[in-house]
Design a protein around this motif. Structure first.
Motif, short mmCIF file in Angstrom:
data_model
loop_
_atom_site.label_atom_id
_atom_site.label_comp_id
_atom_site.label_asym_id
_atom_site.label_seq_id
_atom_site.Cartn_x
_atom_site.Cartn_y
_atom_site.Cartn_z
N THR A 1 -32.53 73.14 -46.80
CA THR A 1 -32.25 71.72 -46.80
C THR A 1 -33.22 71.00 -47.72
O THR A 1 -34.25 71.57 -48.11
N ASP A 2 -32.89 69.78 -48.08
CA ASP A 2 -33.75 69.04 -48.99
C ASP A 2 -34.96 68.44 -48.28
O ASP A 2 -35.15 68.65 -47.07
N ASP A 3 -35.77 67.71 -49.04
CA ASP A 3 -36.99 67.10 -48.52
C ASP A 3 -36.80 65.66 -48.08
O ASP A 3 -37.75 65.01 -47.67
N GLU A 4 -35.58 65.13 -48.19
CA GLU A 4 -35.41 63.69 -48.16
C GLU A 4 -34.32 63.23 -47.19
O GLU A 4 -33.29 62.67 -47.60
N PRO A 5 -34.50 63.43 -45.88
CA PRO A 5 -33.52 62.88 -44.95
C PRO A 5 -33.48 61.36 -45.07
O PRO A 5 -34.51 60.71 -45.14
N CYS A 6 -32.28 60.81 -45.14
CA CYS A 6 -32.16 59.37 -45.34
C CYS A 6 -30.82 58.88 -44.79
O CYS A 6 -29.91 59.68 -44.52
N PRO A 7 -30.66 57.56 -44.63
CA PRO A 7 -29.38 57.01 -44.19
C PRO A 7 -28.28 57.32 -45.20
O PRO A 7 -28.50 57.24 -46.41
N PRO A 8 -27.10 57.68 -44.75
CA PRO A 8 -26.02 58.07 -45.67
C PRO A 8 -25.61 56.95 -46.62
O PRO A 8 -25.22 57.21 -47.76
N GLN A 9 -25.70 55.69 -46.18
CA GLN A 9 -25.30 54.59 -47.05
C GLN A 9 -26.22 54.45 -48.25
O GLN A 9 -25.82 53.94 -49.31
N ASP A 10 -27.47 54.93 -48.13
CA ASP A 10 -28.41 54.85 -49.27
C ASP A 10 -27.94 55.73 -50.43
O ASP A 10 -28.14 55.38 -51.60
N VAL A 11 -27.37 56.88 -50.11
CA VAL A 11 -26.89 57.79 -51.14
C VAL A 11 -25.74 57.15 -51.91
O VAL A 11 -25.68 57.22 -53.14
N VAL A 12 -24.83 56.51 -51.18
CA VAL A 12 -23.68 55.85 -51.81
C VAL A 12 -24.16 54.71 -52.71
O VAL A 12 -23.69 54.55 -53.84
N SER A 13 -25.13 53.94 -52.24
CA SER A 13 -25.65 52.82 -53.03
C SER A 13 -26.34 53.31 -54.30
O SER A 13 -26.18 52.73 -55.37
N PHE A 14 -27.09 54.40 -54.19
CA PHE A 14 -27.78 54.92 -55.37
C PHE A 14 -26.78 55.47 -56.39
O PHE A 14 -26.94 55.27 -57.60
N ALA A 15 -25.74 56.14 -55.91
CA ALA A 15 -24.71 56.64 -56.81
C ALA A 15 -24.03 55.48 -57.54
O ALA A 15 -23.75 55.56 -58.75
N ALA A 16 -23.77 54.39 -56.81
CA ALA A 16 -23.15 53.22 -57.44
C ALA A 16 -24.04 52.64 -58.53
O ALA A 16 -23.56 52.24 -59.59
N THR A 17 -25.35 52.63 -58.28
CA THR A 17 -26.29 52.14 -59.28
C THR A 17 -26.23 52.98 -60.55
O THR A 17 -26.21 52.45 -61.67
N LEU A 18 -26.21 54.29 -60.40
CA LEU A 18 -26.14 55.17 -61.57
C LEU A 18 -24.84 54.97 -62.34
O LEU A 18 -24.82 55.03 -63.58
N MET A 19 -23.75 54.72 -61.63
CA MET A 19 -22.45 54.55 -62.26
C MET A 19 -22.27 53.16 -62.85
O MET A 19 -21.34 52.93 -63.64
N GLY A 20 -23.12 52.23 -62.43
CA GLY A 20 -22.98 50.86 -62.89
C GLY A 20 -21.81 50.14 -62.25
O GLY A 20 -21.18 49.29 -62.87
N VAL A 21 -21.53 50.47 -60.99
CA VAL A 21 -20.42 49.83 -60.26
C VAL A 21 -20.95 49.21 -58.98
O VAL A 21 -22.07 49.49 -58.53
N GLU A 22 -20.15 48.35 -58.40
CA GLU A 22 -20.52 47.73 -57.13
C GLU A 22 -20.32 48.74 -56.00
O GLU A 22 -19.29 49.41 -55.94
N PRO A 23 -21.29 48.86 -55.11
CA PRO A 23 -21.08 49.73 -53.95
C PRO A 23 -20.04 49.13 -53.01
O PRO A 23 -19.84 47.91 -53.01
N PRO A 24 -19.37 49.95 -52.24
CA PRO A 24 -18.42 49.40 -51.27
C PRO A 24 -19.16 48.61 -50.20
O PRO A 24 -20.36 48.81 -49.99
N PRO A 25 -18.50 47.70 -49.53
CA PRO A 25 -19.17 46.92 -48.48
C PRO A 25 -19.62 47.82 -47.34
O PRO A 25 -19.01 48.86 -47.08
N GLU A 26 -20.67 47.41 -46.68
CA GLU A 26 -21.14 48.16 -45.51
C GLU A 26 -20.14 48.01 -44.37
O GLU A 26 -19.56 46.94 -44.17
N GLN A 27 -19.95 49.11 -43.65
CA GLN A 27 -19.09 49.12 -42.47
C GLN A 27 -19.88 49.60 -41.27
O GLN A 27 -20.61 50.59 -41.36
#
Length: 290
Positions: free
Chosen positions: A211-237
């Motif tokens: 496993t990796d070294d970085e357990p984190c909230p799943p929404q953080d991964v989606v937000s970071f991917a959106a930043t790299l892509m230059g798109v708006e992240p989906p709204p939080e649910q």
């Protein structure tokens, strides 16, 4: 050395790729002949295995196998390969000298976000994880009787080329589900292959969190991917009101941080221990589509 990967899917192909530098012959099983071409492209000789019967070609090949990797999930009836092998592994695998079983960190169950390691007692929540604990126990008994070293790799959420947050954005399925204090670990698929090759070379036995070294909230991964892509992240649910399948909802019933210190102490170095650097590498190198 002759390696056979039972259930040579996404992780199995990464394992085959990691073993290409070894002096080994690698084979893999699949349920469909339609997948023979992809297994061959991944460096494996393909065999059919439906989880119920062992055909003549597969049986003949198993007679020469020295190392097996079992990646097929168990069911209510237990592990399908072990059910066919019975109490004597050497009957079907007379030359077997080492085995790996791919399990899941789900066997630990829920620990309210606390850290767990290989000494943490298993208290699985989902039926799937209960079946995994039973399969781990059964394989440990069978390999001990056969005097074969067994490495159990407990894997966290698998991602990598072709299976990642970028793909979810492209398919329109990206979601930011929020459950208070929820964290998950992840593992890049190439690190599964590298870890297994490392343990195989050392002929290790025991349980290892991969496993990796970085357990984190799943929404953080989606937000970071959106930043790299230059798109708006989906709204939080809110998780509590989100429309989820029972299987998807069950994942959120287990909250823990998983340590990989044991395999690191043996000298293994993860190639992608942090999800941000890993996602950046996938995106910037154009590997995310696979």
């Amino acid at each position: 050395m002759q390696v056979m990967i039972f259930g040579a899917g996404y992780s199995g192909k990464a394992i085959s790729n990691a073993l290409k530098t070894e002096t080994v012959a690698i084979s893999g099983t699949t349920r469909s002949e339609d997948k023979f071409e992809s297994l061959t492209a991944a460096g494996m000789t393909p065999f059919l295995f439906d989880g119920v019967h062992l055909n003549e070609d597969l049986l003949a090949a198993m007679g020469h196998v020295t190392h097996i990797v079992q990646s097929i999930a168990p069911g209510k009836e237990g592990d399908p390969l072990l059910a066919l092998a019975g109490e004597d592994l050497k009957r079907l695998l007379p030359n077997l000298t080492w085995m790996a079983y791919l399990s899941t960190v789900g066997v630990y169950g829920d620990h309210d976000g606390a850290w767990v390691d290989e000494t943490t007692p298993c208290r699985p929540v989902s039926a799937r994880s209960v079946e995994r604990v039973a399969a781990e126990t059964a394989w440990a008994a069978a390999t001990q009787k056969a005097d074969v070293p067994l490495s159990i790799l407990r894997l966290s959420g698998i991602y990598g080329p072709g299976r990642n947050a970028f793909m979810n954005f492209e398919k329109g399925t990206a979601r930011r589900l929020v459950k208070k204090d929820q964290v998950f670990n992840r593992i890049r698929v190439e690190d599964i292959g590298a870890a297994l090759a490392f343990l195989m070379r050392k002929n290790e036995r025991g349980i290892f969190n991969v496993t990796d070294d970085e357990p984190c909230p799943p929404q953080d991964v989606v937000s970071f991917a959106a930043t790299l892509m230059g798109v708006e992240p989906p709204p939080e649910q809110a998780f509590e009101t989100a429309d989820l399948t029972p299987m998807a909802r069950s994942f959120y019933g287990e909250n823990k941080r998983v340590s990989n210190a044991r395999i690191r102490r043996l000298g293994f170095d993860f190639g992608f221990p942090e999800y941000k650097n890993s996602l950046r590498q996938l995106w910037e190198n154009g590997l995310w589509r696979g």
